[in-house]
Design a protein around this motif. Structure first.
Motif, PDB file in Angstrom:
ATOM      1  N   UNK A   1      20.327 -75.827 -14.560  1.00 19.60           N
ATOM      2  CA  UNK A   1      20.763 -75.107 -13.358  1.00 19.60           C
ATOM      3  C   UNK A   1      19.565 -74.600 -12.557  1.00 19.60           C
ATOM      4  N   UNK A   2      18.500 -74.232 -13.266  1.00 15.87           N
ATOM      5  CA  UNK A   2      17.372 -73.623 -12.556  1.00 15.87           C
ATOM      6  C   UNK A   2      16.191 -74.563 -12.379  1.00 15.87           C
TER       7      UNK A   2
ATOM      8  N   UNK B   1      17.152 -78.758 -10.748  1.00 13.02           N
ATOM      9  CA  UNK B   1      17.383 -78.840  -9.295  1.00 13.02           C
ATOM     10  C   UNK B   1      16.129 -78.541  -8.498  1.00 13.02           C
ATOM     11  N   UNK B   2      15.240 -77.748  -9.069  1.00 12.33           N
ATOM     12  CA  UNK B   2      14.031 -77.406  -8.334  1.00 12.33           C
ATOM     13  C   UNK B   2      13.071 -78.572  -8.213  1.00 12.33           C
TER      14      UNK B   2
ATOM     15  N   UNK C   1      14.321 -83.257  -6.271  1.00 13.63           N
ATOM     16  CA  UNK C   1      13.868 -83.954  -5.069  1.00 13.63           C
ATOM     17  C   UNK C   1      12.500 -84.590  -5.300  1.00 13.63           C
TER      18      UNK C   1
END
Lengths: 350, 363, 352
Positions: free
Chosen positions: B272-273, B276-277, B280
């Motif tokens: 979750x943390x 996603x960071x 990309x």
């Protein structure tokens, strides 16, 4: 001057002085704008002040108020897409001639001979001003040789003198070191030393003590002050810390959203502030030695978005003295000798 | 005030990157071609034509008889003649014979993706053209096989090997890089040494060894997977480093500590943390890794270590162009190389654009 | 806040007085320094080197010192973000009673963390840029099974209102907010579980001057409203003086002085405290008075000087200071100091 031998020194910083010496730099109605896809940011929007020889002008304001861009404009190092769009910056040189800095090519020969030579500068983070791969000695002698054309030995000699001046004992040892081998305080001393190497007539210091601890800060402020006494240079000292300003400045300019809201001698500004923003800032600070404080008098709201600065008085959205219509076009007026305020209600509000 | 999500912001920034947008279209075009190879190829890529060996490309022309413009495209017929000095057969266009090109024509039968039988081709000669009429848009090779059809079929193998290889190395990379970066300690040290070891291996000899280890009797699909695995075994290290670096950086972020201090589970912190960071960034890295895979496959096959005939890939096609004399005489054999260059460049620019767009506090 | 209503199962630690919420004794944290190919340990940074203090229910304990003095490490040890090298941290948990945080089991720690929260210095890196305010503030509630679905939204809306933000901001991402607003979001996250103790790690030092006062007022309001206890870590002495009930001054991994705020600021007993207070620039140009300028640098925590760490820079240093570590002793009620000379010195505090 401080040396390693006296473990502790109780010093006395001198009282504020009048701005009665010759002008070193005359900044008049300076405007520096950043044109971006989202609109134009008027980072500096009509700022005027004078730097006097042997005196310190403090520029105080919050992040984004334009205080650093003012310094960058003088040095011709405004980052893209920023541009000095109007105003003048008249530098008085050593021989008495004057030089207009406003129209100079930022990469040109003239500004390069001024930058670092006649106008020196120090920034907040000493590490960013130093190259990590060269020794302190290499960096300082290079500056000296570049600007004065001295030979290697002369430059070395000058470097040692300057290092002693900024209170770094055993200069030959410090000059042989790399920046990472020095502590924060020593590094900032070295940066000041490099800045002073060419005997500048003006020193621009942008938050030079913000990254330092208070005890180091006190020592560096004292150093700057005593260096000014010996060299007679004019100092423009930029900071967000009102305590530091009260400590070092002779005259103060308060900036808010690119505009100058108040300019006064340091004593007038702190004892008789006229602009509601200055007043509110001073009131909102927790102060050492104030017993049993209740709530702080906070300034409401937040610093506006630089893309949409409130029209009229930029502070009106957060000002508790705001009166519609009357406050829409505040003039910059002299309310007392040498005390300028941009507020329609100057004198009525306290 | 902005309320857009990170992905939207990234897309907006990406859209501003003109070249990357154009290249995205190019990449999509190539993959569509690879996907519909059977339909797009006008001929069977393995069909040998003894009449037209090393025939030059036949350009599609829109000029009518009087030199004016006509909406009906056509190709000219070909005349063959033997050079009296070199005894080589040369082909010259025959302006008297004009064969109109039709779209969605019935032609040779094929099995689309090996499942559906069909005989519709995107382009082809009109059904009334006599049998054995040449229709070689990009010429033919030494057996008279249509280069255009072969390149189209080759795209399928070459492009998919890039994707599958990168996906495989992504699995290795995320797993090993994640473990390395998240847990640190001796595990990190061991994985880092392995990565350094793999990176220090000279690639071509290792390919040769691994390629030679594949039994020559393997059917083509085994070889295909063998090659992908070889490529990803050597290719995961770069991605693992990216993933490890992101994990190391994120482990120190305050918001990760904050999540840990509010009792978030390890898996929630990771998925979750942390992920996603850098998702990309990973996407950008993948995009930049695909061309490397395509190049590797091409060079392997070019050297004869990878895929071999009758499998068609761009590398296999380029093998035909190994001989300088053939290249000098029949330059159209190099066209697969142009395709490789084009797709590699396109991928690189897309990757660059994604990387710039992924940086939340970009330039 | 409920103090004695819940069960208190654990044993009361030594040195705890009635009303104590946290009792820290002899806390030590050494970070290894690794060098070379085999990452051999060549030394230790003694970040925290024998720290003891108590935190009382409802008070604000200020922890001050210069960079590298170990104040942040101490606060993170309390949060069990690191495992200490030695010492105990007893916390009186609302439901579990007294617990030693470093040795507590994983389940016990999960319980403690609901009652022990943290506010971070950097309002930018402490909020996940990929999550909305609802996700950020709601996460502690959701993860701990306190609320979910529409109830979660209601709670988050209430928390946003509590910290002075519009509940409509819930669906937005942190990048749409200014530093001061982000810090409010961080505060909302910290108080979401209604913790007993909140560790504030430099909560205002990254904020603009005009925003600092708002944030400090908010923290005080919340303390009064929710009965919070704060450990307030900061380097800005004026801020610490304003918010703290008691203050502990740290120097190179040790507490050198700890006293009620007024005592510490007006009658400091440690020469380092005196120098620190003297160095603070005051916003009053008529007070440009004498300053104590400390020579030299803060010693390297991997190789601190023997005896009192401060002696090389201390103008009162005697022979004993060079050899013997001064113990932290109580010289007046609630006023402890670690200085051999404290009873002989008359030091200057701040002017009122």
């Amino acid at each position: 001057m401080m040396t390693s031998t006296d473990a502790v020194r109780v010093g006395t910083t001198s009282a504020p002085r009048a701005m009665d010496t010759p002008v070193a730099l005359d900044v008049n109605d300076l405007r520096t704008h950043f044109t971006m896809p989202g609109g134009t940011v008027r980072a500096v929007d009509g700022v005027s002040y004078r730097l006097h020889r042997g005196r310190t002008l403090g520029i105080v304001g919050e992040s984004g108020c334009g205080k650093s861009v003012t310094a960058q404009s003088i040095l011709g190092i405004v980052p893209r897409p920023g541009k000095v769009v109007s105003g003048s910056m008249m530098l008085t040189r050593g021989d008495g001639s004057t030089l207009e800095l406003a129209g100079l090519d930022p990469k040109g020969k003239v500004i390069r001979s001024v930058r670092g030579n006649e106008i020196a500068y120090i920034f907040q983070e000493p590490m960013s001003a130093l190259s990590p791969i060269h020794t302190i000695g290499h960096q300082i002698t290079e500056v000296i040789r570049l600007h004065t054309g001295a030979n290697r030995d002369q430059a070395r000699e000058r470097a040692e003198t300057v290092m002693r001046q900024v209170g770094l004992p055993r200069p030959d040892e410090v000059l042989g070191r790399y920046p990472h081998q020095l502590s924060g305080g020593m590094r900032q001393r070295a940066v000041i030393g490099i800045a002073l190497a060419c005997n500048p007539s003006i020193l621009i210091a942008d938050e030079p003590t913000t990254a330092l601890d208070v005890t180091t800060e006190a020592v560096i402020l004292d150093l700057v002050r005593s260096l000014q006494d010996t060299t007679g240079m004019a100092i423009q000292f930029i900071t967000h810390n009102l305590g530091v300003i009260a400590e070092i400045a002779d005259e103060v300019v308060v900036m808010y959203m690119g505009r100058q809201v108040e300019r006064a001698s340091v004593t007038d500004l702190f004892l008789r502030p006229q602009h509601p923003y200055t007043q509110a800032l001073l009131r909102s600070m927790p102060r050492l030695g104030k017993r049993a404080q209740a709530r702080l008098e906070a300034i409401e709201g937040m610093v506006p978005d630089p893309f949409s600065v409130p029209v009229g008085c930029a502070f009106h959205t957060r000002c508790r003295h705001y009166v519609p219509v009357r406050c829409d076009q505040p003039e910059y007026v002299e309310v007392a000798p040498g005390h300028w305020v941009r507020c329609s209600r100057a004198g009525e509000v306290a | 005030m902005l309320v857009a999500s990170q992905w939207k912001l990234m897309f907006w920034r990406f859209r501003r990157h003109k070249l990357a947008m154009i290249c995205t279209v190019v990449v999509i075009f190539f993959y569509v071609v690879a996907l519909f190879a059977e339909v797009i190829a006008p001929l069977d890529p393995n069909k040998v034509s003894n009449l037209y060996r090393y025939a030059p490309p036949q350009p599609i022309s829109f000029q009518d008889k009087d030199g004016g413009f006509s909406l009906r495209p056509f190709v000219l017929g070909m005349k063959s003649s033997r050079d009296t000095n070199t005894l080589r057969i040369t082909y010259v266009p025959d302006p008297t014979k004009r064969f109109p090109v039709n779209f969605f024509v019935k032609g040779e039968k094929y099995k689309f993706w090996g499942i559906w039988e069909s005989d519709v081709h995107l382009m082809g000669l009109a059904p009334d053209a006599p049998a054995n009429t040449p229709f070689f848009l990009l010429g033919t090779d030494r057996l008279g096989r249509d280069m255009f059809s072969r390149i189209v079929y080759g795209a399928r193998i070459s492009l998919s090997i890039g994707l599958v290889g990168v996906l495989l190395s992504l699995v290795f990379g995320i797993l090993l890089g994640g473990v390395s970066g998240y847990y640190g300690g001796w595990l990190d040290a061991v994985i880092q040494r392995i990565i350094e070891f793999i990176r220090s291996l000279p690639t071509i000899p290792v390919w040769m060894a691994l390629g030679a280890a594949m039994p020559p009797k393997w059917p083509p699909e085994y070889v295909y997977f063998g090659i992908t695995i070889i490529l990803s075994l050597l290719g995961w290290t770069g991605l693992a480093r990216v993933v490890r670096g992101r994990f190391l950086a994120l482990r120190e972020e305050d918001f990760v500590l904050a999540a840990r201090l509010t009792n978030c589970s390890e898996s929630r912190i990771i998925f979750r943390h942390m992920v996603p960071s850098f998702a990309s960034h990973i996407i950008a890295s993948i995009t930049l890794a695909v061309p490397g895979m395509i190049m590797s496959e091409t060079s392997l096959s070019f050297l004869g270590l990878g895929l071999r005939s009758p499998v068609i890939s761009w590398g296999v096609l380029l093998q035909e162009a190994q001989n300088i004399q053939t290249v000098a005489l029949f330059p159209w054999l190099l066209i697969p190389g142009a395709a490789v260059i084009l797709i590699v460049l396109a991928f690189s620019f897309v990757g660059d654009g994604l990387r710039d767009a992924a940086d939340p506090y970009g330039r | 806040m409920t103090t004695n209503t819940s069960a208190q199962t654990g044993t009361v630690p030594a040195g705890a007085v009635d009303g104590d919420l946290l009792v820290v004794r002899d806390l030590v944290k050494h970070f290894p320094i690794r060098k070379g190919f085999w990452s051999k340990i060549v030394g230790h940074v003694r970040a925290v080197d024998g720290v003891s203090f108590n935190v009382r229910q409802g008070e604000t304990l200020g922890l001050v010192g210069e960079s590298g003095c170990g104040k942040t490490t101490t606060s993170r040890l309390v949060m069990r973000a690191y495992q200490p090298t030695g010492g105990t941290i007893h916390f009186r948990d609302r439901t579990q009673g007294w617990l030693d945080i470093p040795t507590a089991s994983a389940t016990q720690v999960r319980g403690v963390r609901r009652n022990l929260q943290m506010i971070f210095q950097d309002p930018y890196s402490s909020l996940n840029p990929r999550m909305t305010l609802l996700d950020i503030i709601g996460e502690p509630l959701m993860v701990n099974g306190v609320a979910k679905g529409s109830e979660l939204q209601d709670r988050v809306a209430e928390l946003l209102r509590l910290v002075g933000l519009h509940p409509e901001y819930m669906a937005r991402y942190p990048h749409a907010f200014s530093g001061g607003q982000r810090q409010r979001v961080g505060i909302a996250r910290a108080i979401a579980l209604e913790p007993q103790l909140v560790v504030c790690d430099e909560p205002v030092s990254a904020l603009d001057v005009s925003i600092q006062a708002q944030t400090l007022n908010l923290l005080e309001d919340l303390q009064a409203r929710l009965g919070l206890t704060y450990i307030f870590v900061a380097h800005d002495l004026s801020v610490v003086q304003h918010v703290s009930t008691r203050v502990a001054v740290m120097y190179v991994g040790r507490i050198v002085e700890c006293a009620p705020t007024e005592d510490l600021f007006f009658t400091p007993k440690h020469p380092y405290t005196e120098a620190l207070l003297s160095a603070v620039p005051t916003p009053d140009p008529t007070r440009r008075g004498s300053r104590i300028f400390l020579a030299g640098e803060v010693p390297d925590a991997s190789n601190p000087p023997p005896g009192c760490h401060f002696h090389p820079r201390c103008r009162y240093a005697a022979d004993i200071c060079r050899t013997t570590v001064p113990p932290l002793t109580e010289i007046a009620p609630g006023h402890t100091v670690a200085c051999h000379m404290s009873d002989q010195l008359s030091l200057t505090g701040v002017h009122s």
